[in-house]
Design an enzyme around this catalytic site. Structure first.
Site, PDB file in Angstrom:
ATOM      1  CE  LYS A 231      -4.311  -1.674   0.053  1.00  0.00           C
ATOM      2  NZ  LYS A 231      -5.182  -1.522   1.273  1.00  0.00           N
ATOM      3  NE  ARG A 265      -7.353  -7.849  -1.280  1.00  0.00           N
ATOM      4  CZ  ARG A 265      -7.070  -7.269  -2.131  1.00  0.00           C
ATOM      5  NH1 ARG A 265      -6.059  -6.158  -1.702  1.00  0.00           N
ATOM      6  NH2 ARG A 265      -7.628  -7.328  -3.276  1.00  0.00           N
TER       7      ARG A 265
END
Length: 301
Positions: A231, A265
């Site tokens: 991210k 994830r």
């Protein structure tokens, strides 16, 4: 002896063909996006064969769960529902023929969810927090699990300069409200997973605060998912481009696990599985694979 972690109301879950005791283990969810504009792989798994190969490689690398996406979260024009179905359903069908791995579909469209479940998906991963209540009703009419994620914007729309008085408290309030909506729609708590939505309508400081206080998300009492892999909060923290965020991703995932995350994830499956299993063992949730070092009459080098 295991360390203290936030307790779960429904730790044992039947998800597809698998039983997960989330009081004793963490599931690794692999990411496979069948999109031409994925933020991470930039379309490397857009082709059907490439997507299926990536799914099977993730299974071989030890993934417990494969999350298949046909539309990115980032702002952009809407994709016709039929096109999204055409992207994800063939991948689900091909993977299901080869493996009983847990399959989830990253979608906010009720009709995509319906077709995905019929094709063999076990989980619907809604990154919009049930923006369309019909999606919850469709999940309720099946045996599927629902992932409820915090985000503020309408699907695929921009949300410039998001502001929070207390990002963690507001995310917790949102998730509690959305869980209540899902339960009212017929989805039992025992089929709900929550996700605070790292980076989704949040800046890096917001996401770092969510990570730091992940135990407050886990304290809701349902299995909490940490979607931290590659991210932008990692890139901005480390000044790292998307191809250089593995170490930061693993560190963030491990920290979230110590604060109660029960699903992570991740893109880099082999490395993530090793990090997760090591963390589980340090926490006392599982035993080492074997014991040999300094266990005999003779010490071995």
């Amino acid at each position: 002896m295991s360390v203290w972690l936030p307790p779960l109301r429904h730790p044992v879950r039947e998800i597809g063909a698998h039983t997960f005791d989330f009081s004793r283990r963490v599931a690794v969810m692999a990411v496979v996006n069948r999109t031409p504009d994925s933020f991470y792989d930039k379309g490397a798994t857009f082709g059907l064969d490439a997507a299926v190969r990536a799914c099977l490689a993730a299974v071989k690398a030890g993934a417990d769960w494969i999350d298949i996406g046909g539309v990115p979260f980032k702002p952009g024009p809407p994709l016709p529902v039929d096109d999204e179905i055409a992207r994800v359903v063939p991948v689900i069908e091909a993977l299901r023929r080869e493996s009983d791995v847990v399959i989830s579909v990253d979608t906010f469209q009720p009709q995509v969810a319906r077709h995905a479940i019929v094709a063999g998906a076990d989980v619907i991963n809604d990154t919009t927090g049930i923006r369309d209540e019909t999606l919850a009703e469709i999940v309720a009419d099946s045996a599927a699990t629902l992932v409820i994620t915090h985000s503020l914007a309408e699907p695929r729309t921009a949300y410039p300069r998001p502001r929070y008085d207390d990002v963690v408290a507001e995310v917790v309030e949102f998730l509690r409200d959305r869980v209540g909506l899902a339960v009212a729609s017929g989805v039992p708590e025992s089929r709900i997973v929550i996700d605070p939505g790292h980076d989704l309508n949040k800046n890096t400081l917001h996401t770092l605060e969510l990570t730091r206080r992940f135990d407050e998300i886990a304290a809701i009492g349902l299995p909490a998912l940490a979607a931290v892999s590659n991210k932008d909060f990692i890139g901005e923290t480390l000044d790292a481009e998307r191809g250089d965020r593995l170490e930061g991703s693993l560190a963030a995932a491990v920290y979230c696990i110590t604060q109660g995350a029960r699903v992570v994830r991740m893109h880099n499956v082999r490395e993530s599985v090793a990090a997760v299993r090591m963390t589980e063992t340090i926490l006392g949730l599982r035993d080492p694979a074997y014991l040999k070092h300094n266990m005999g009459d003779v010490n071995e080098e």
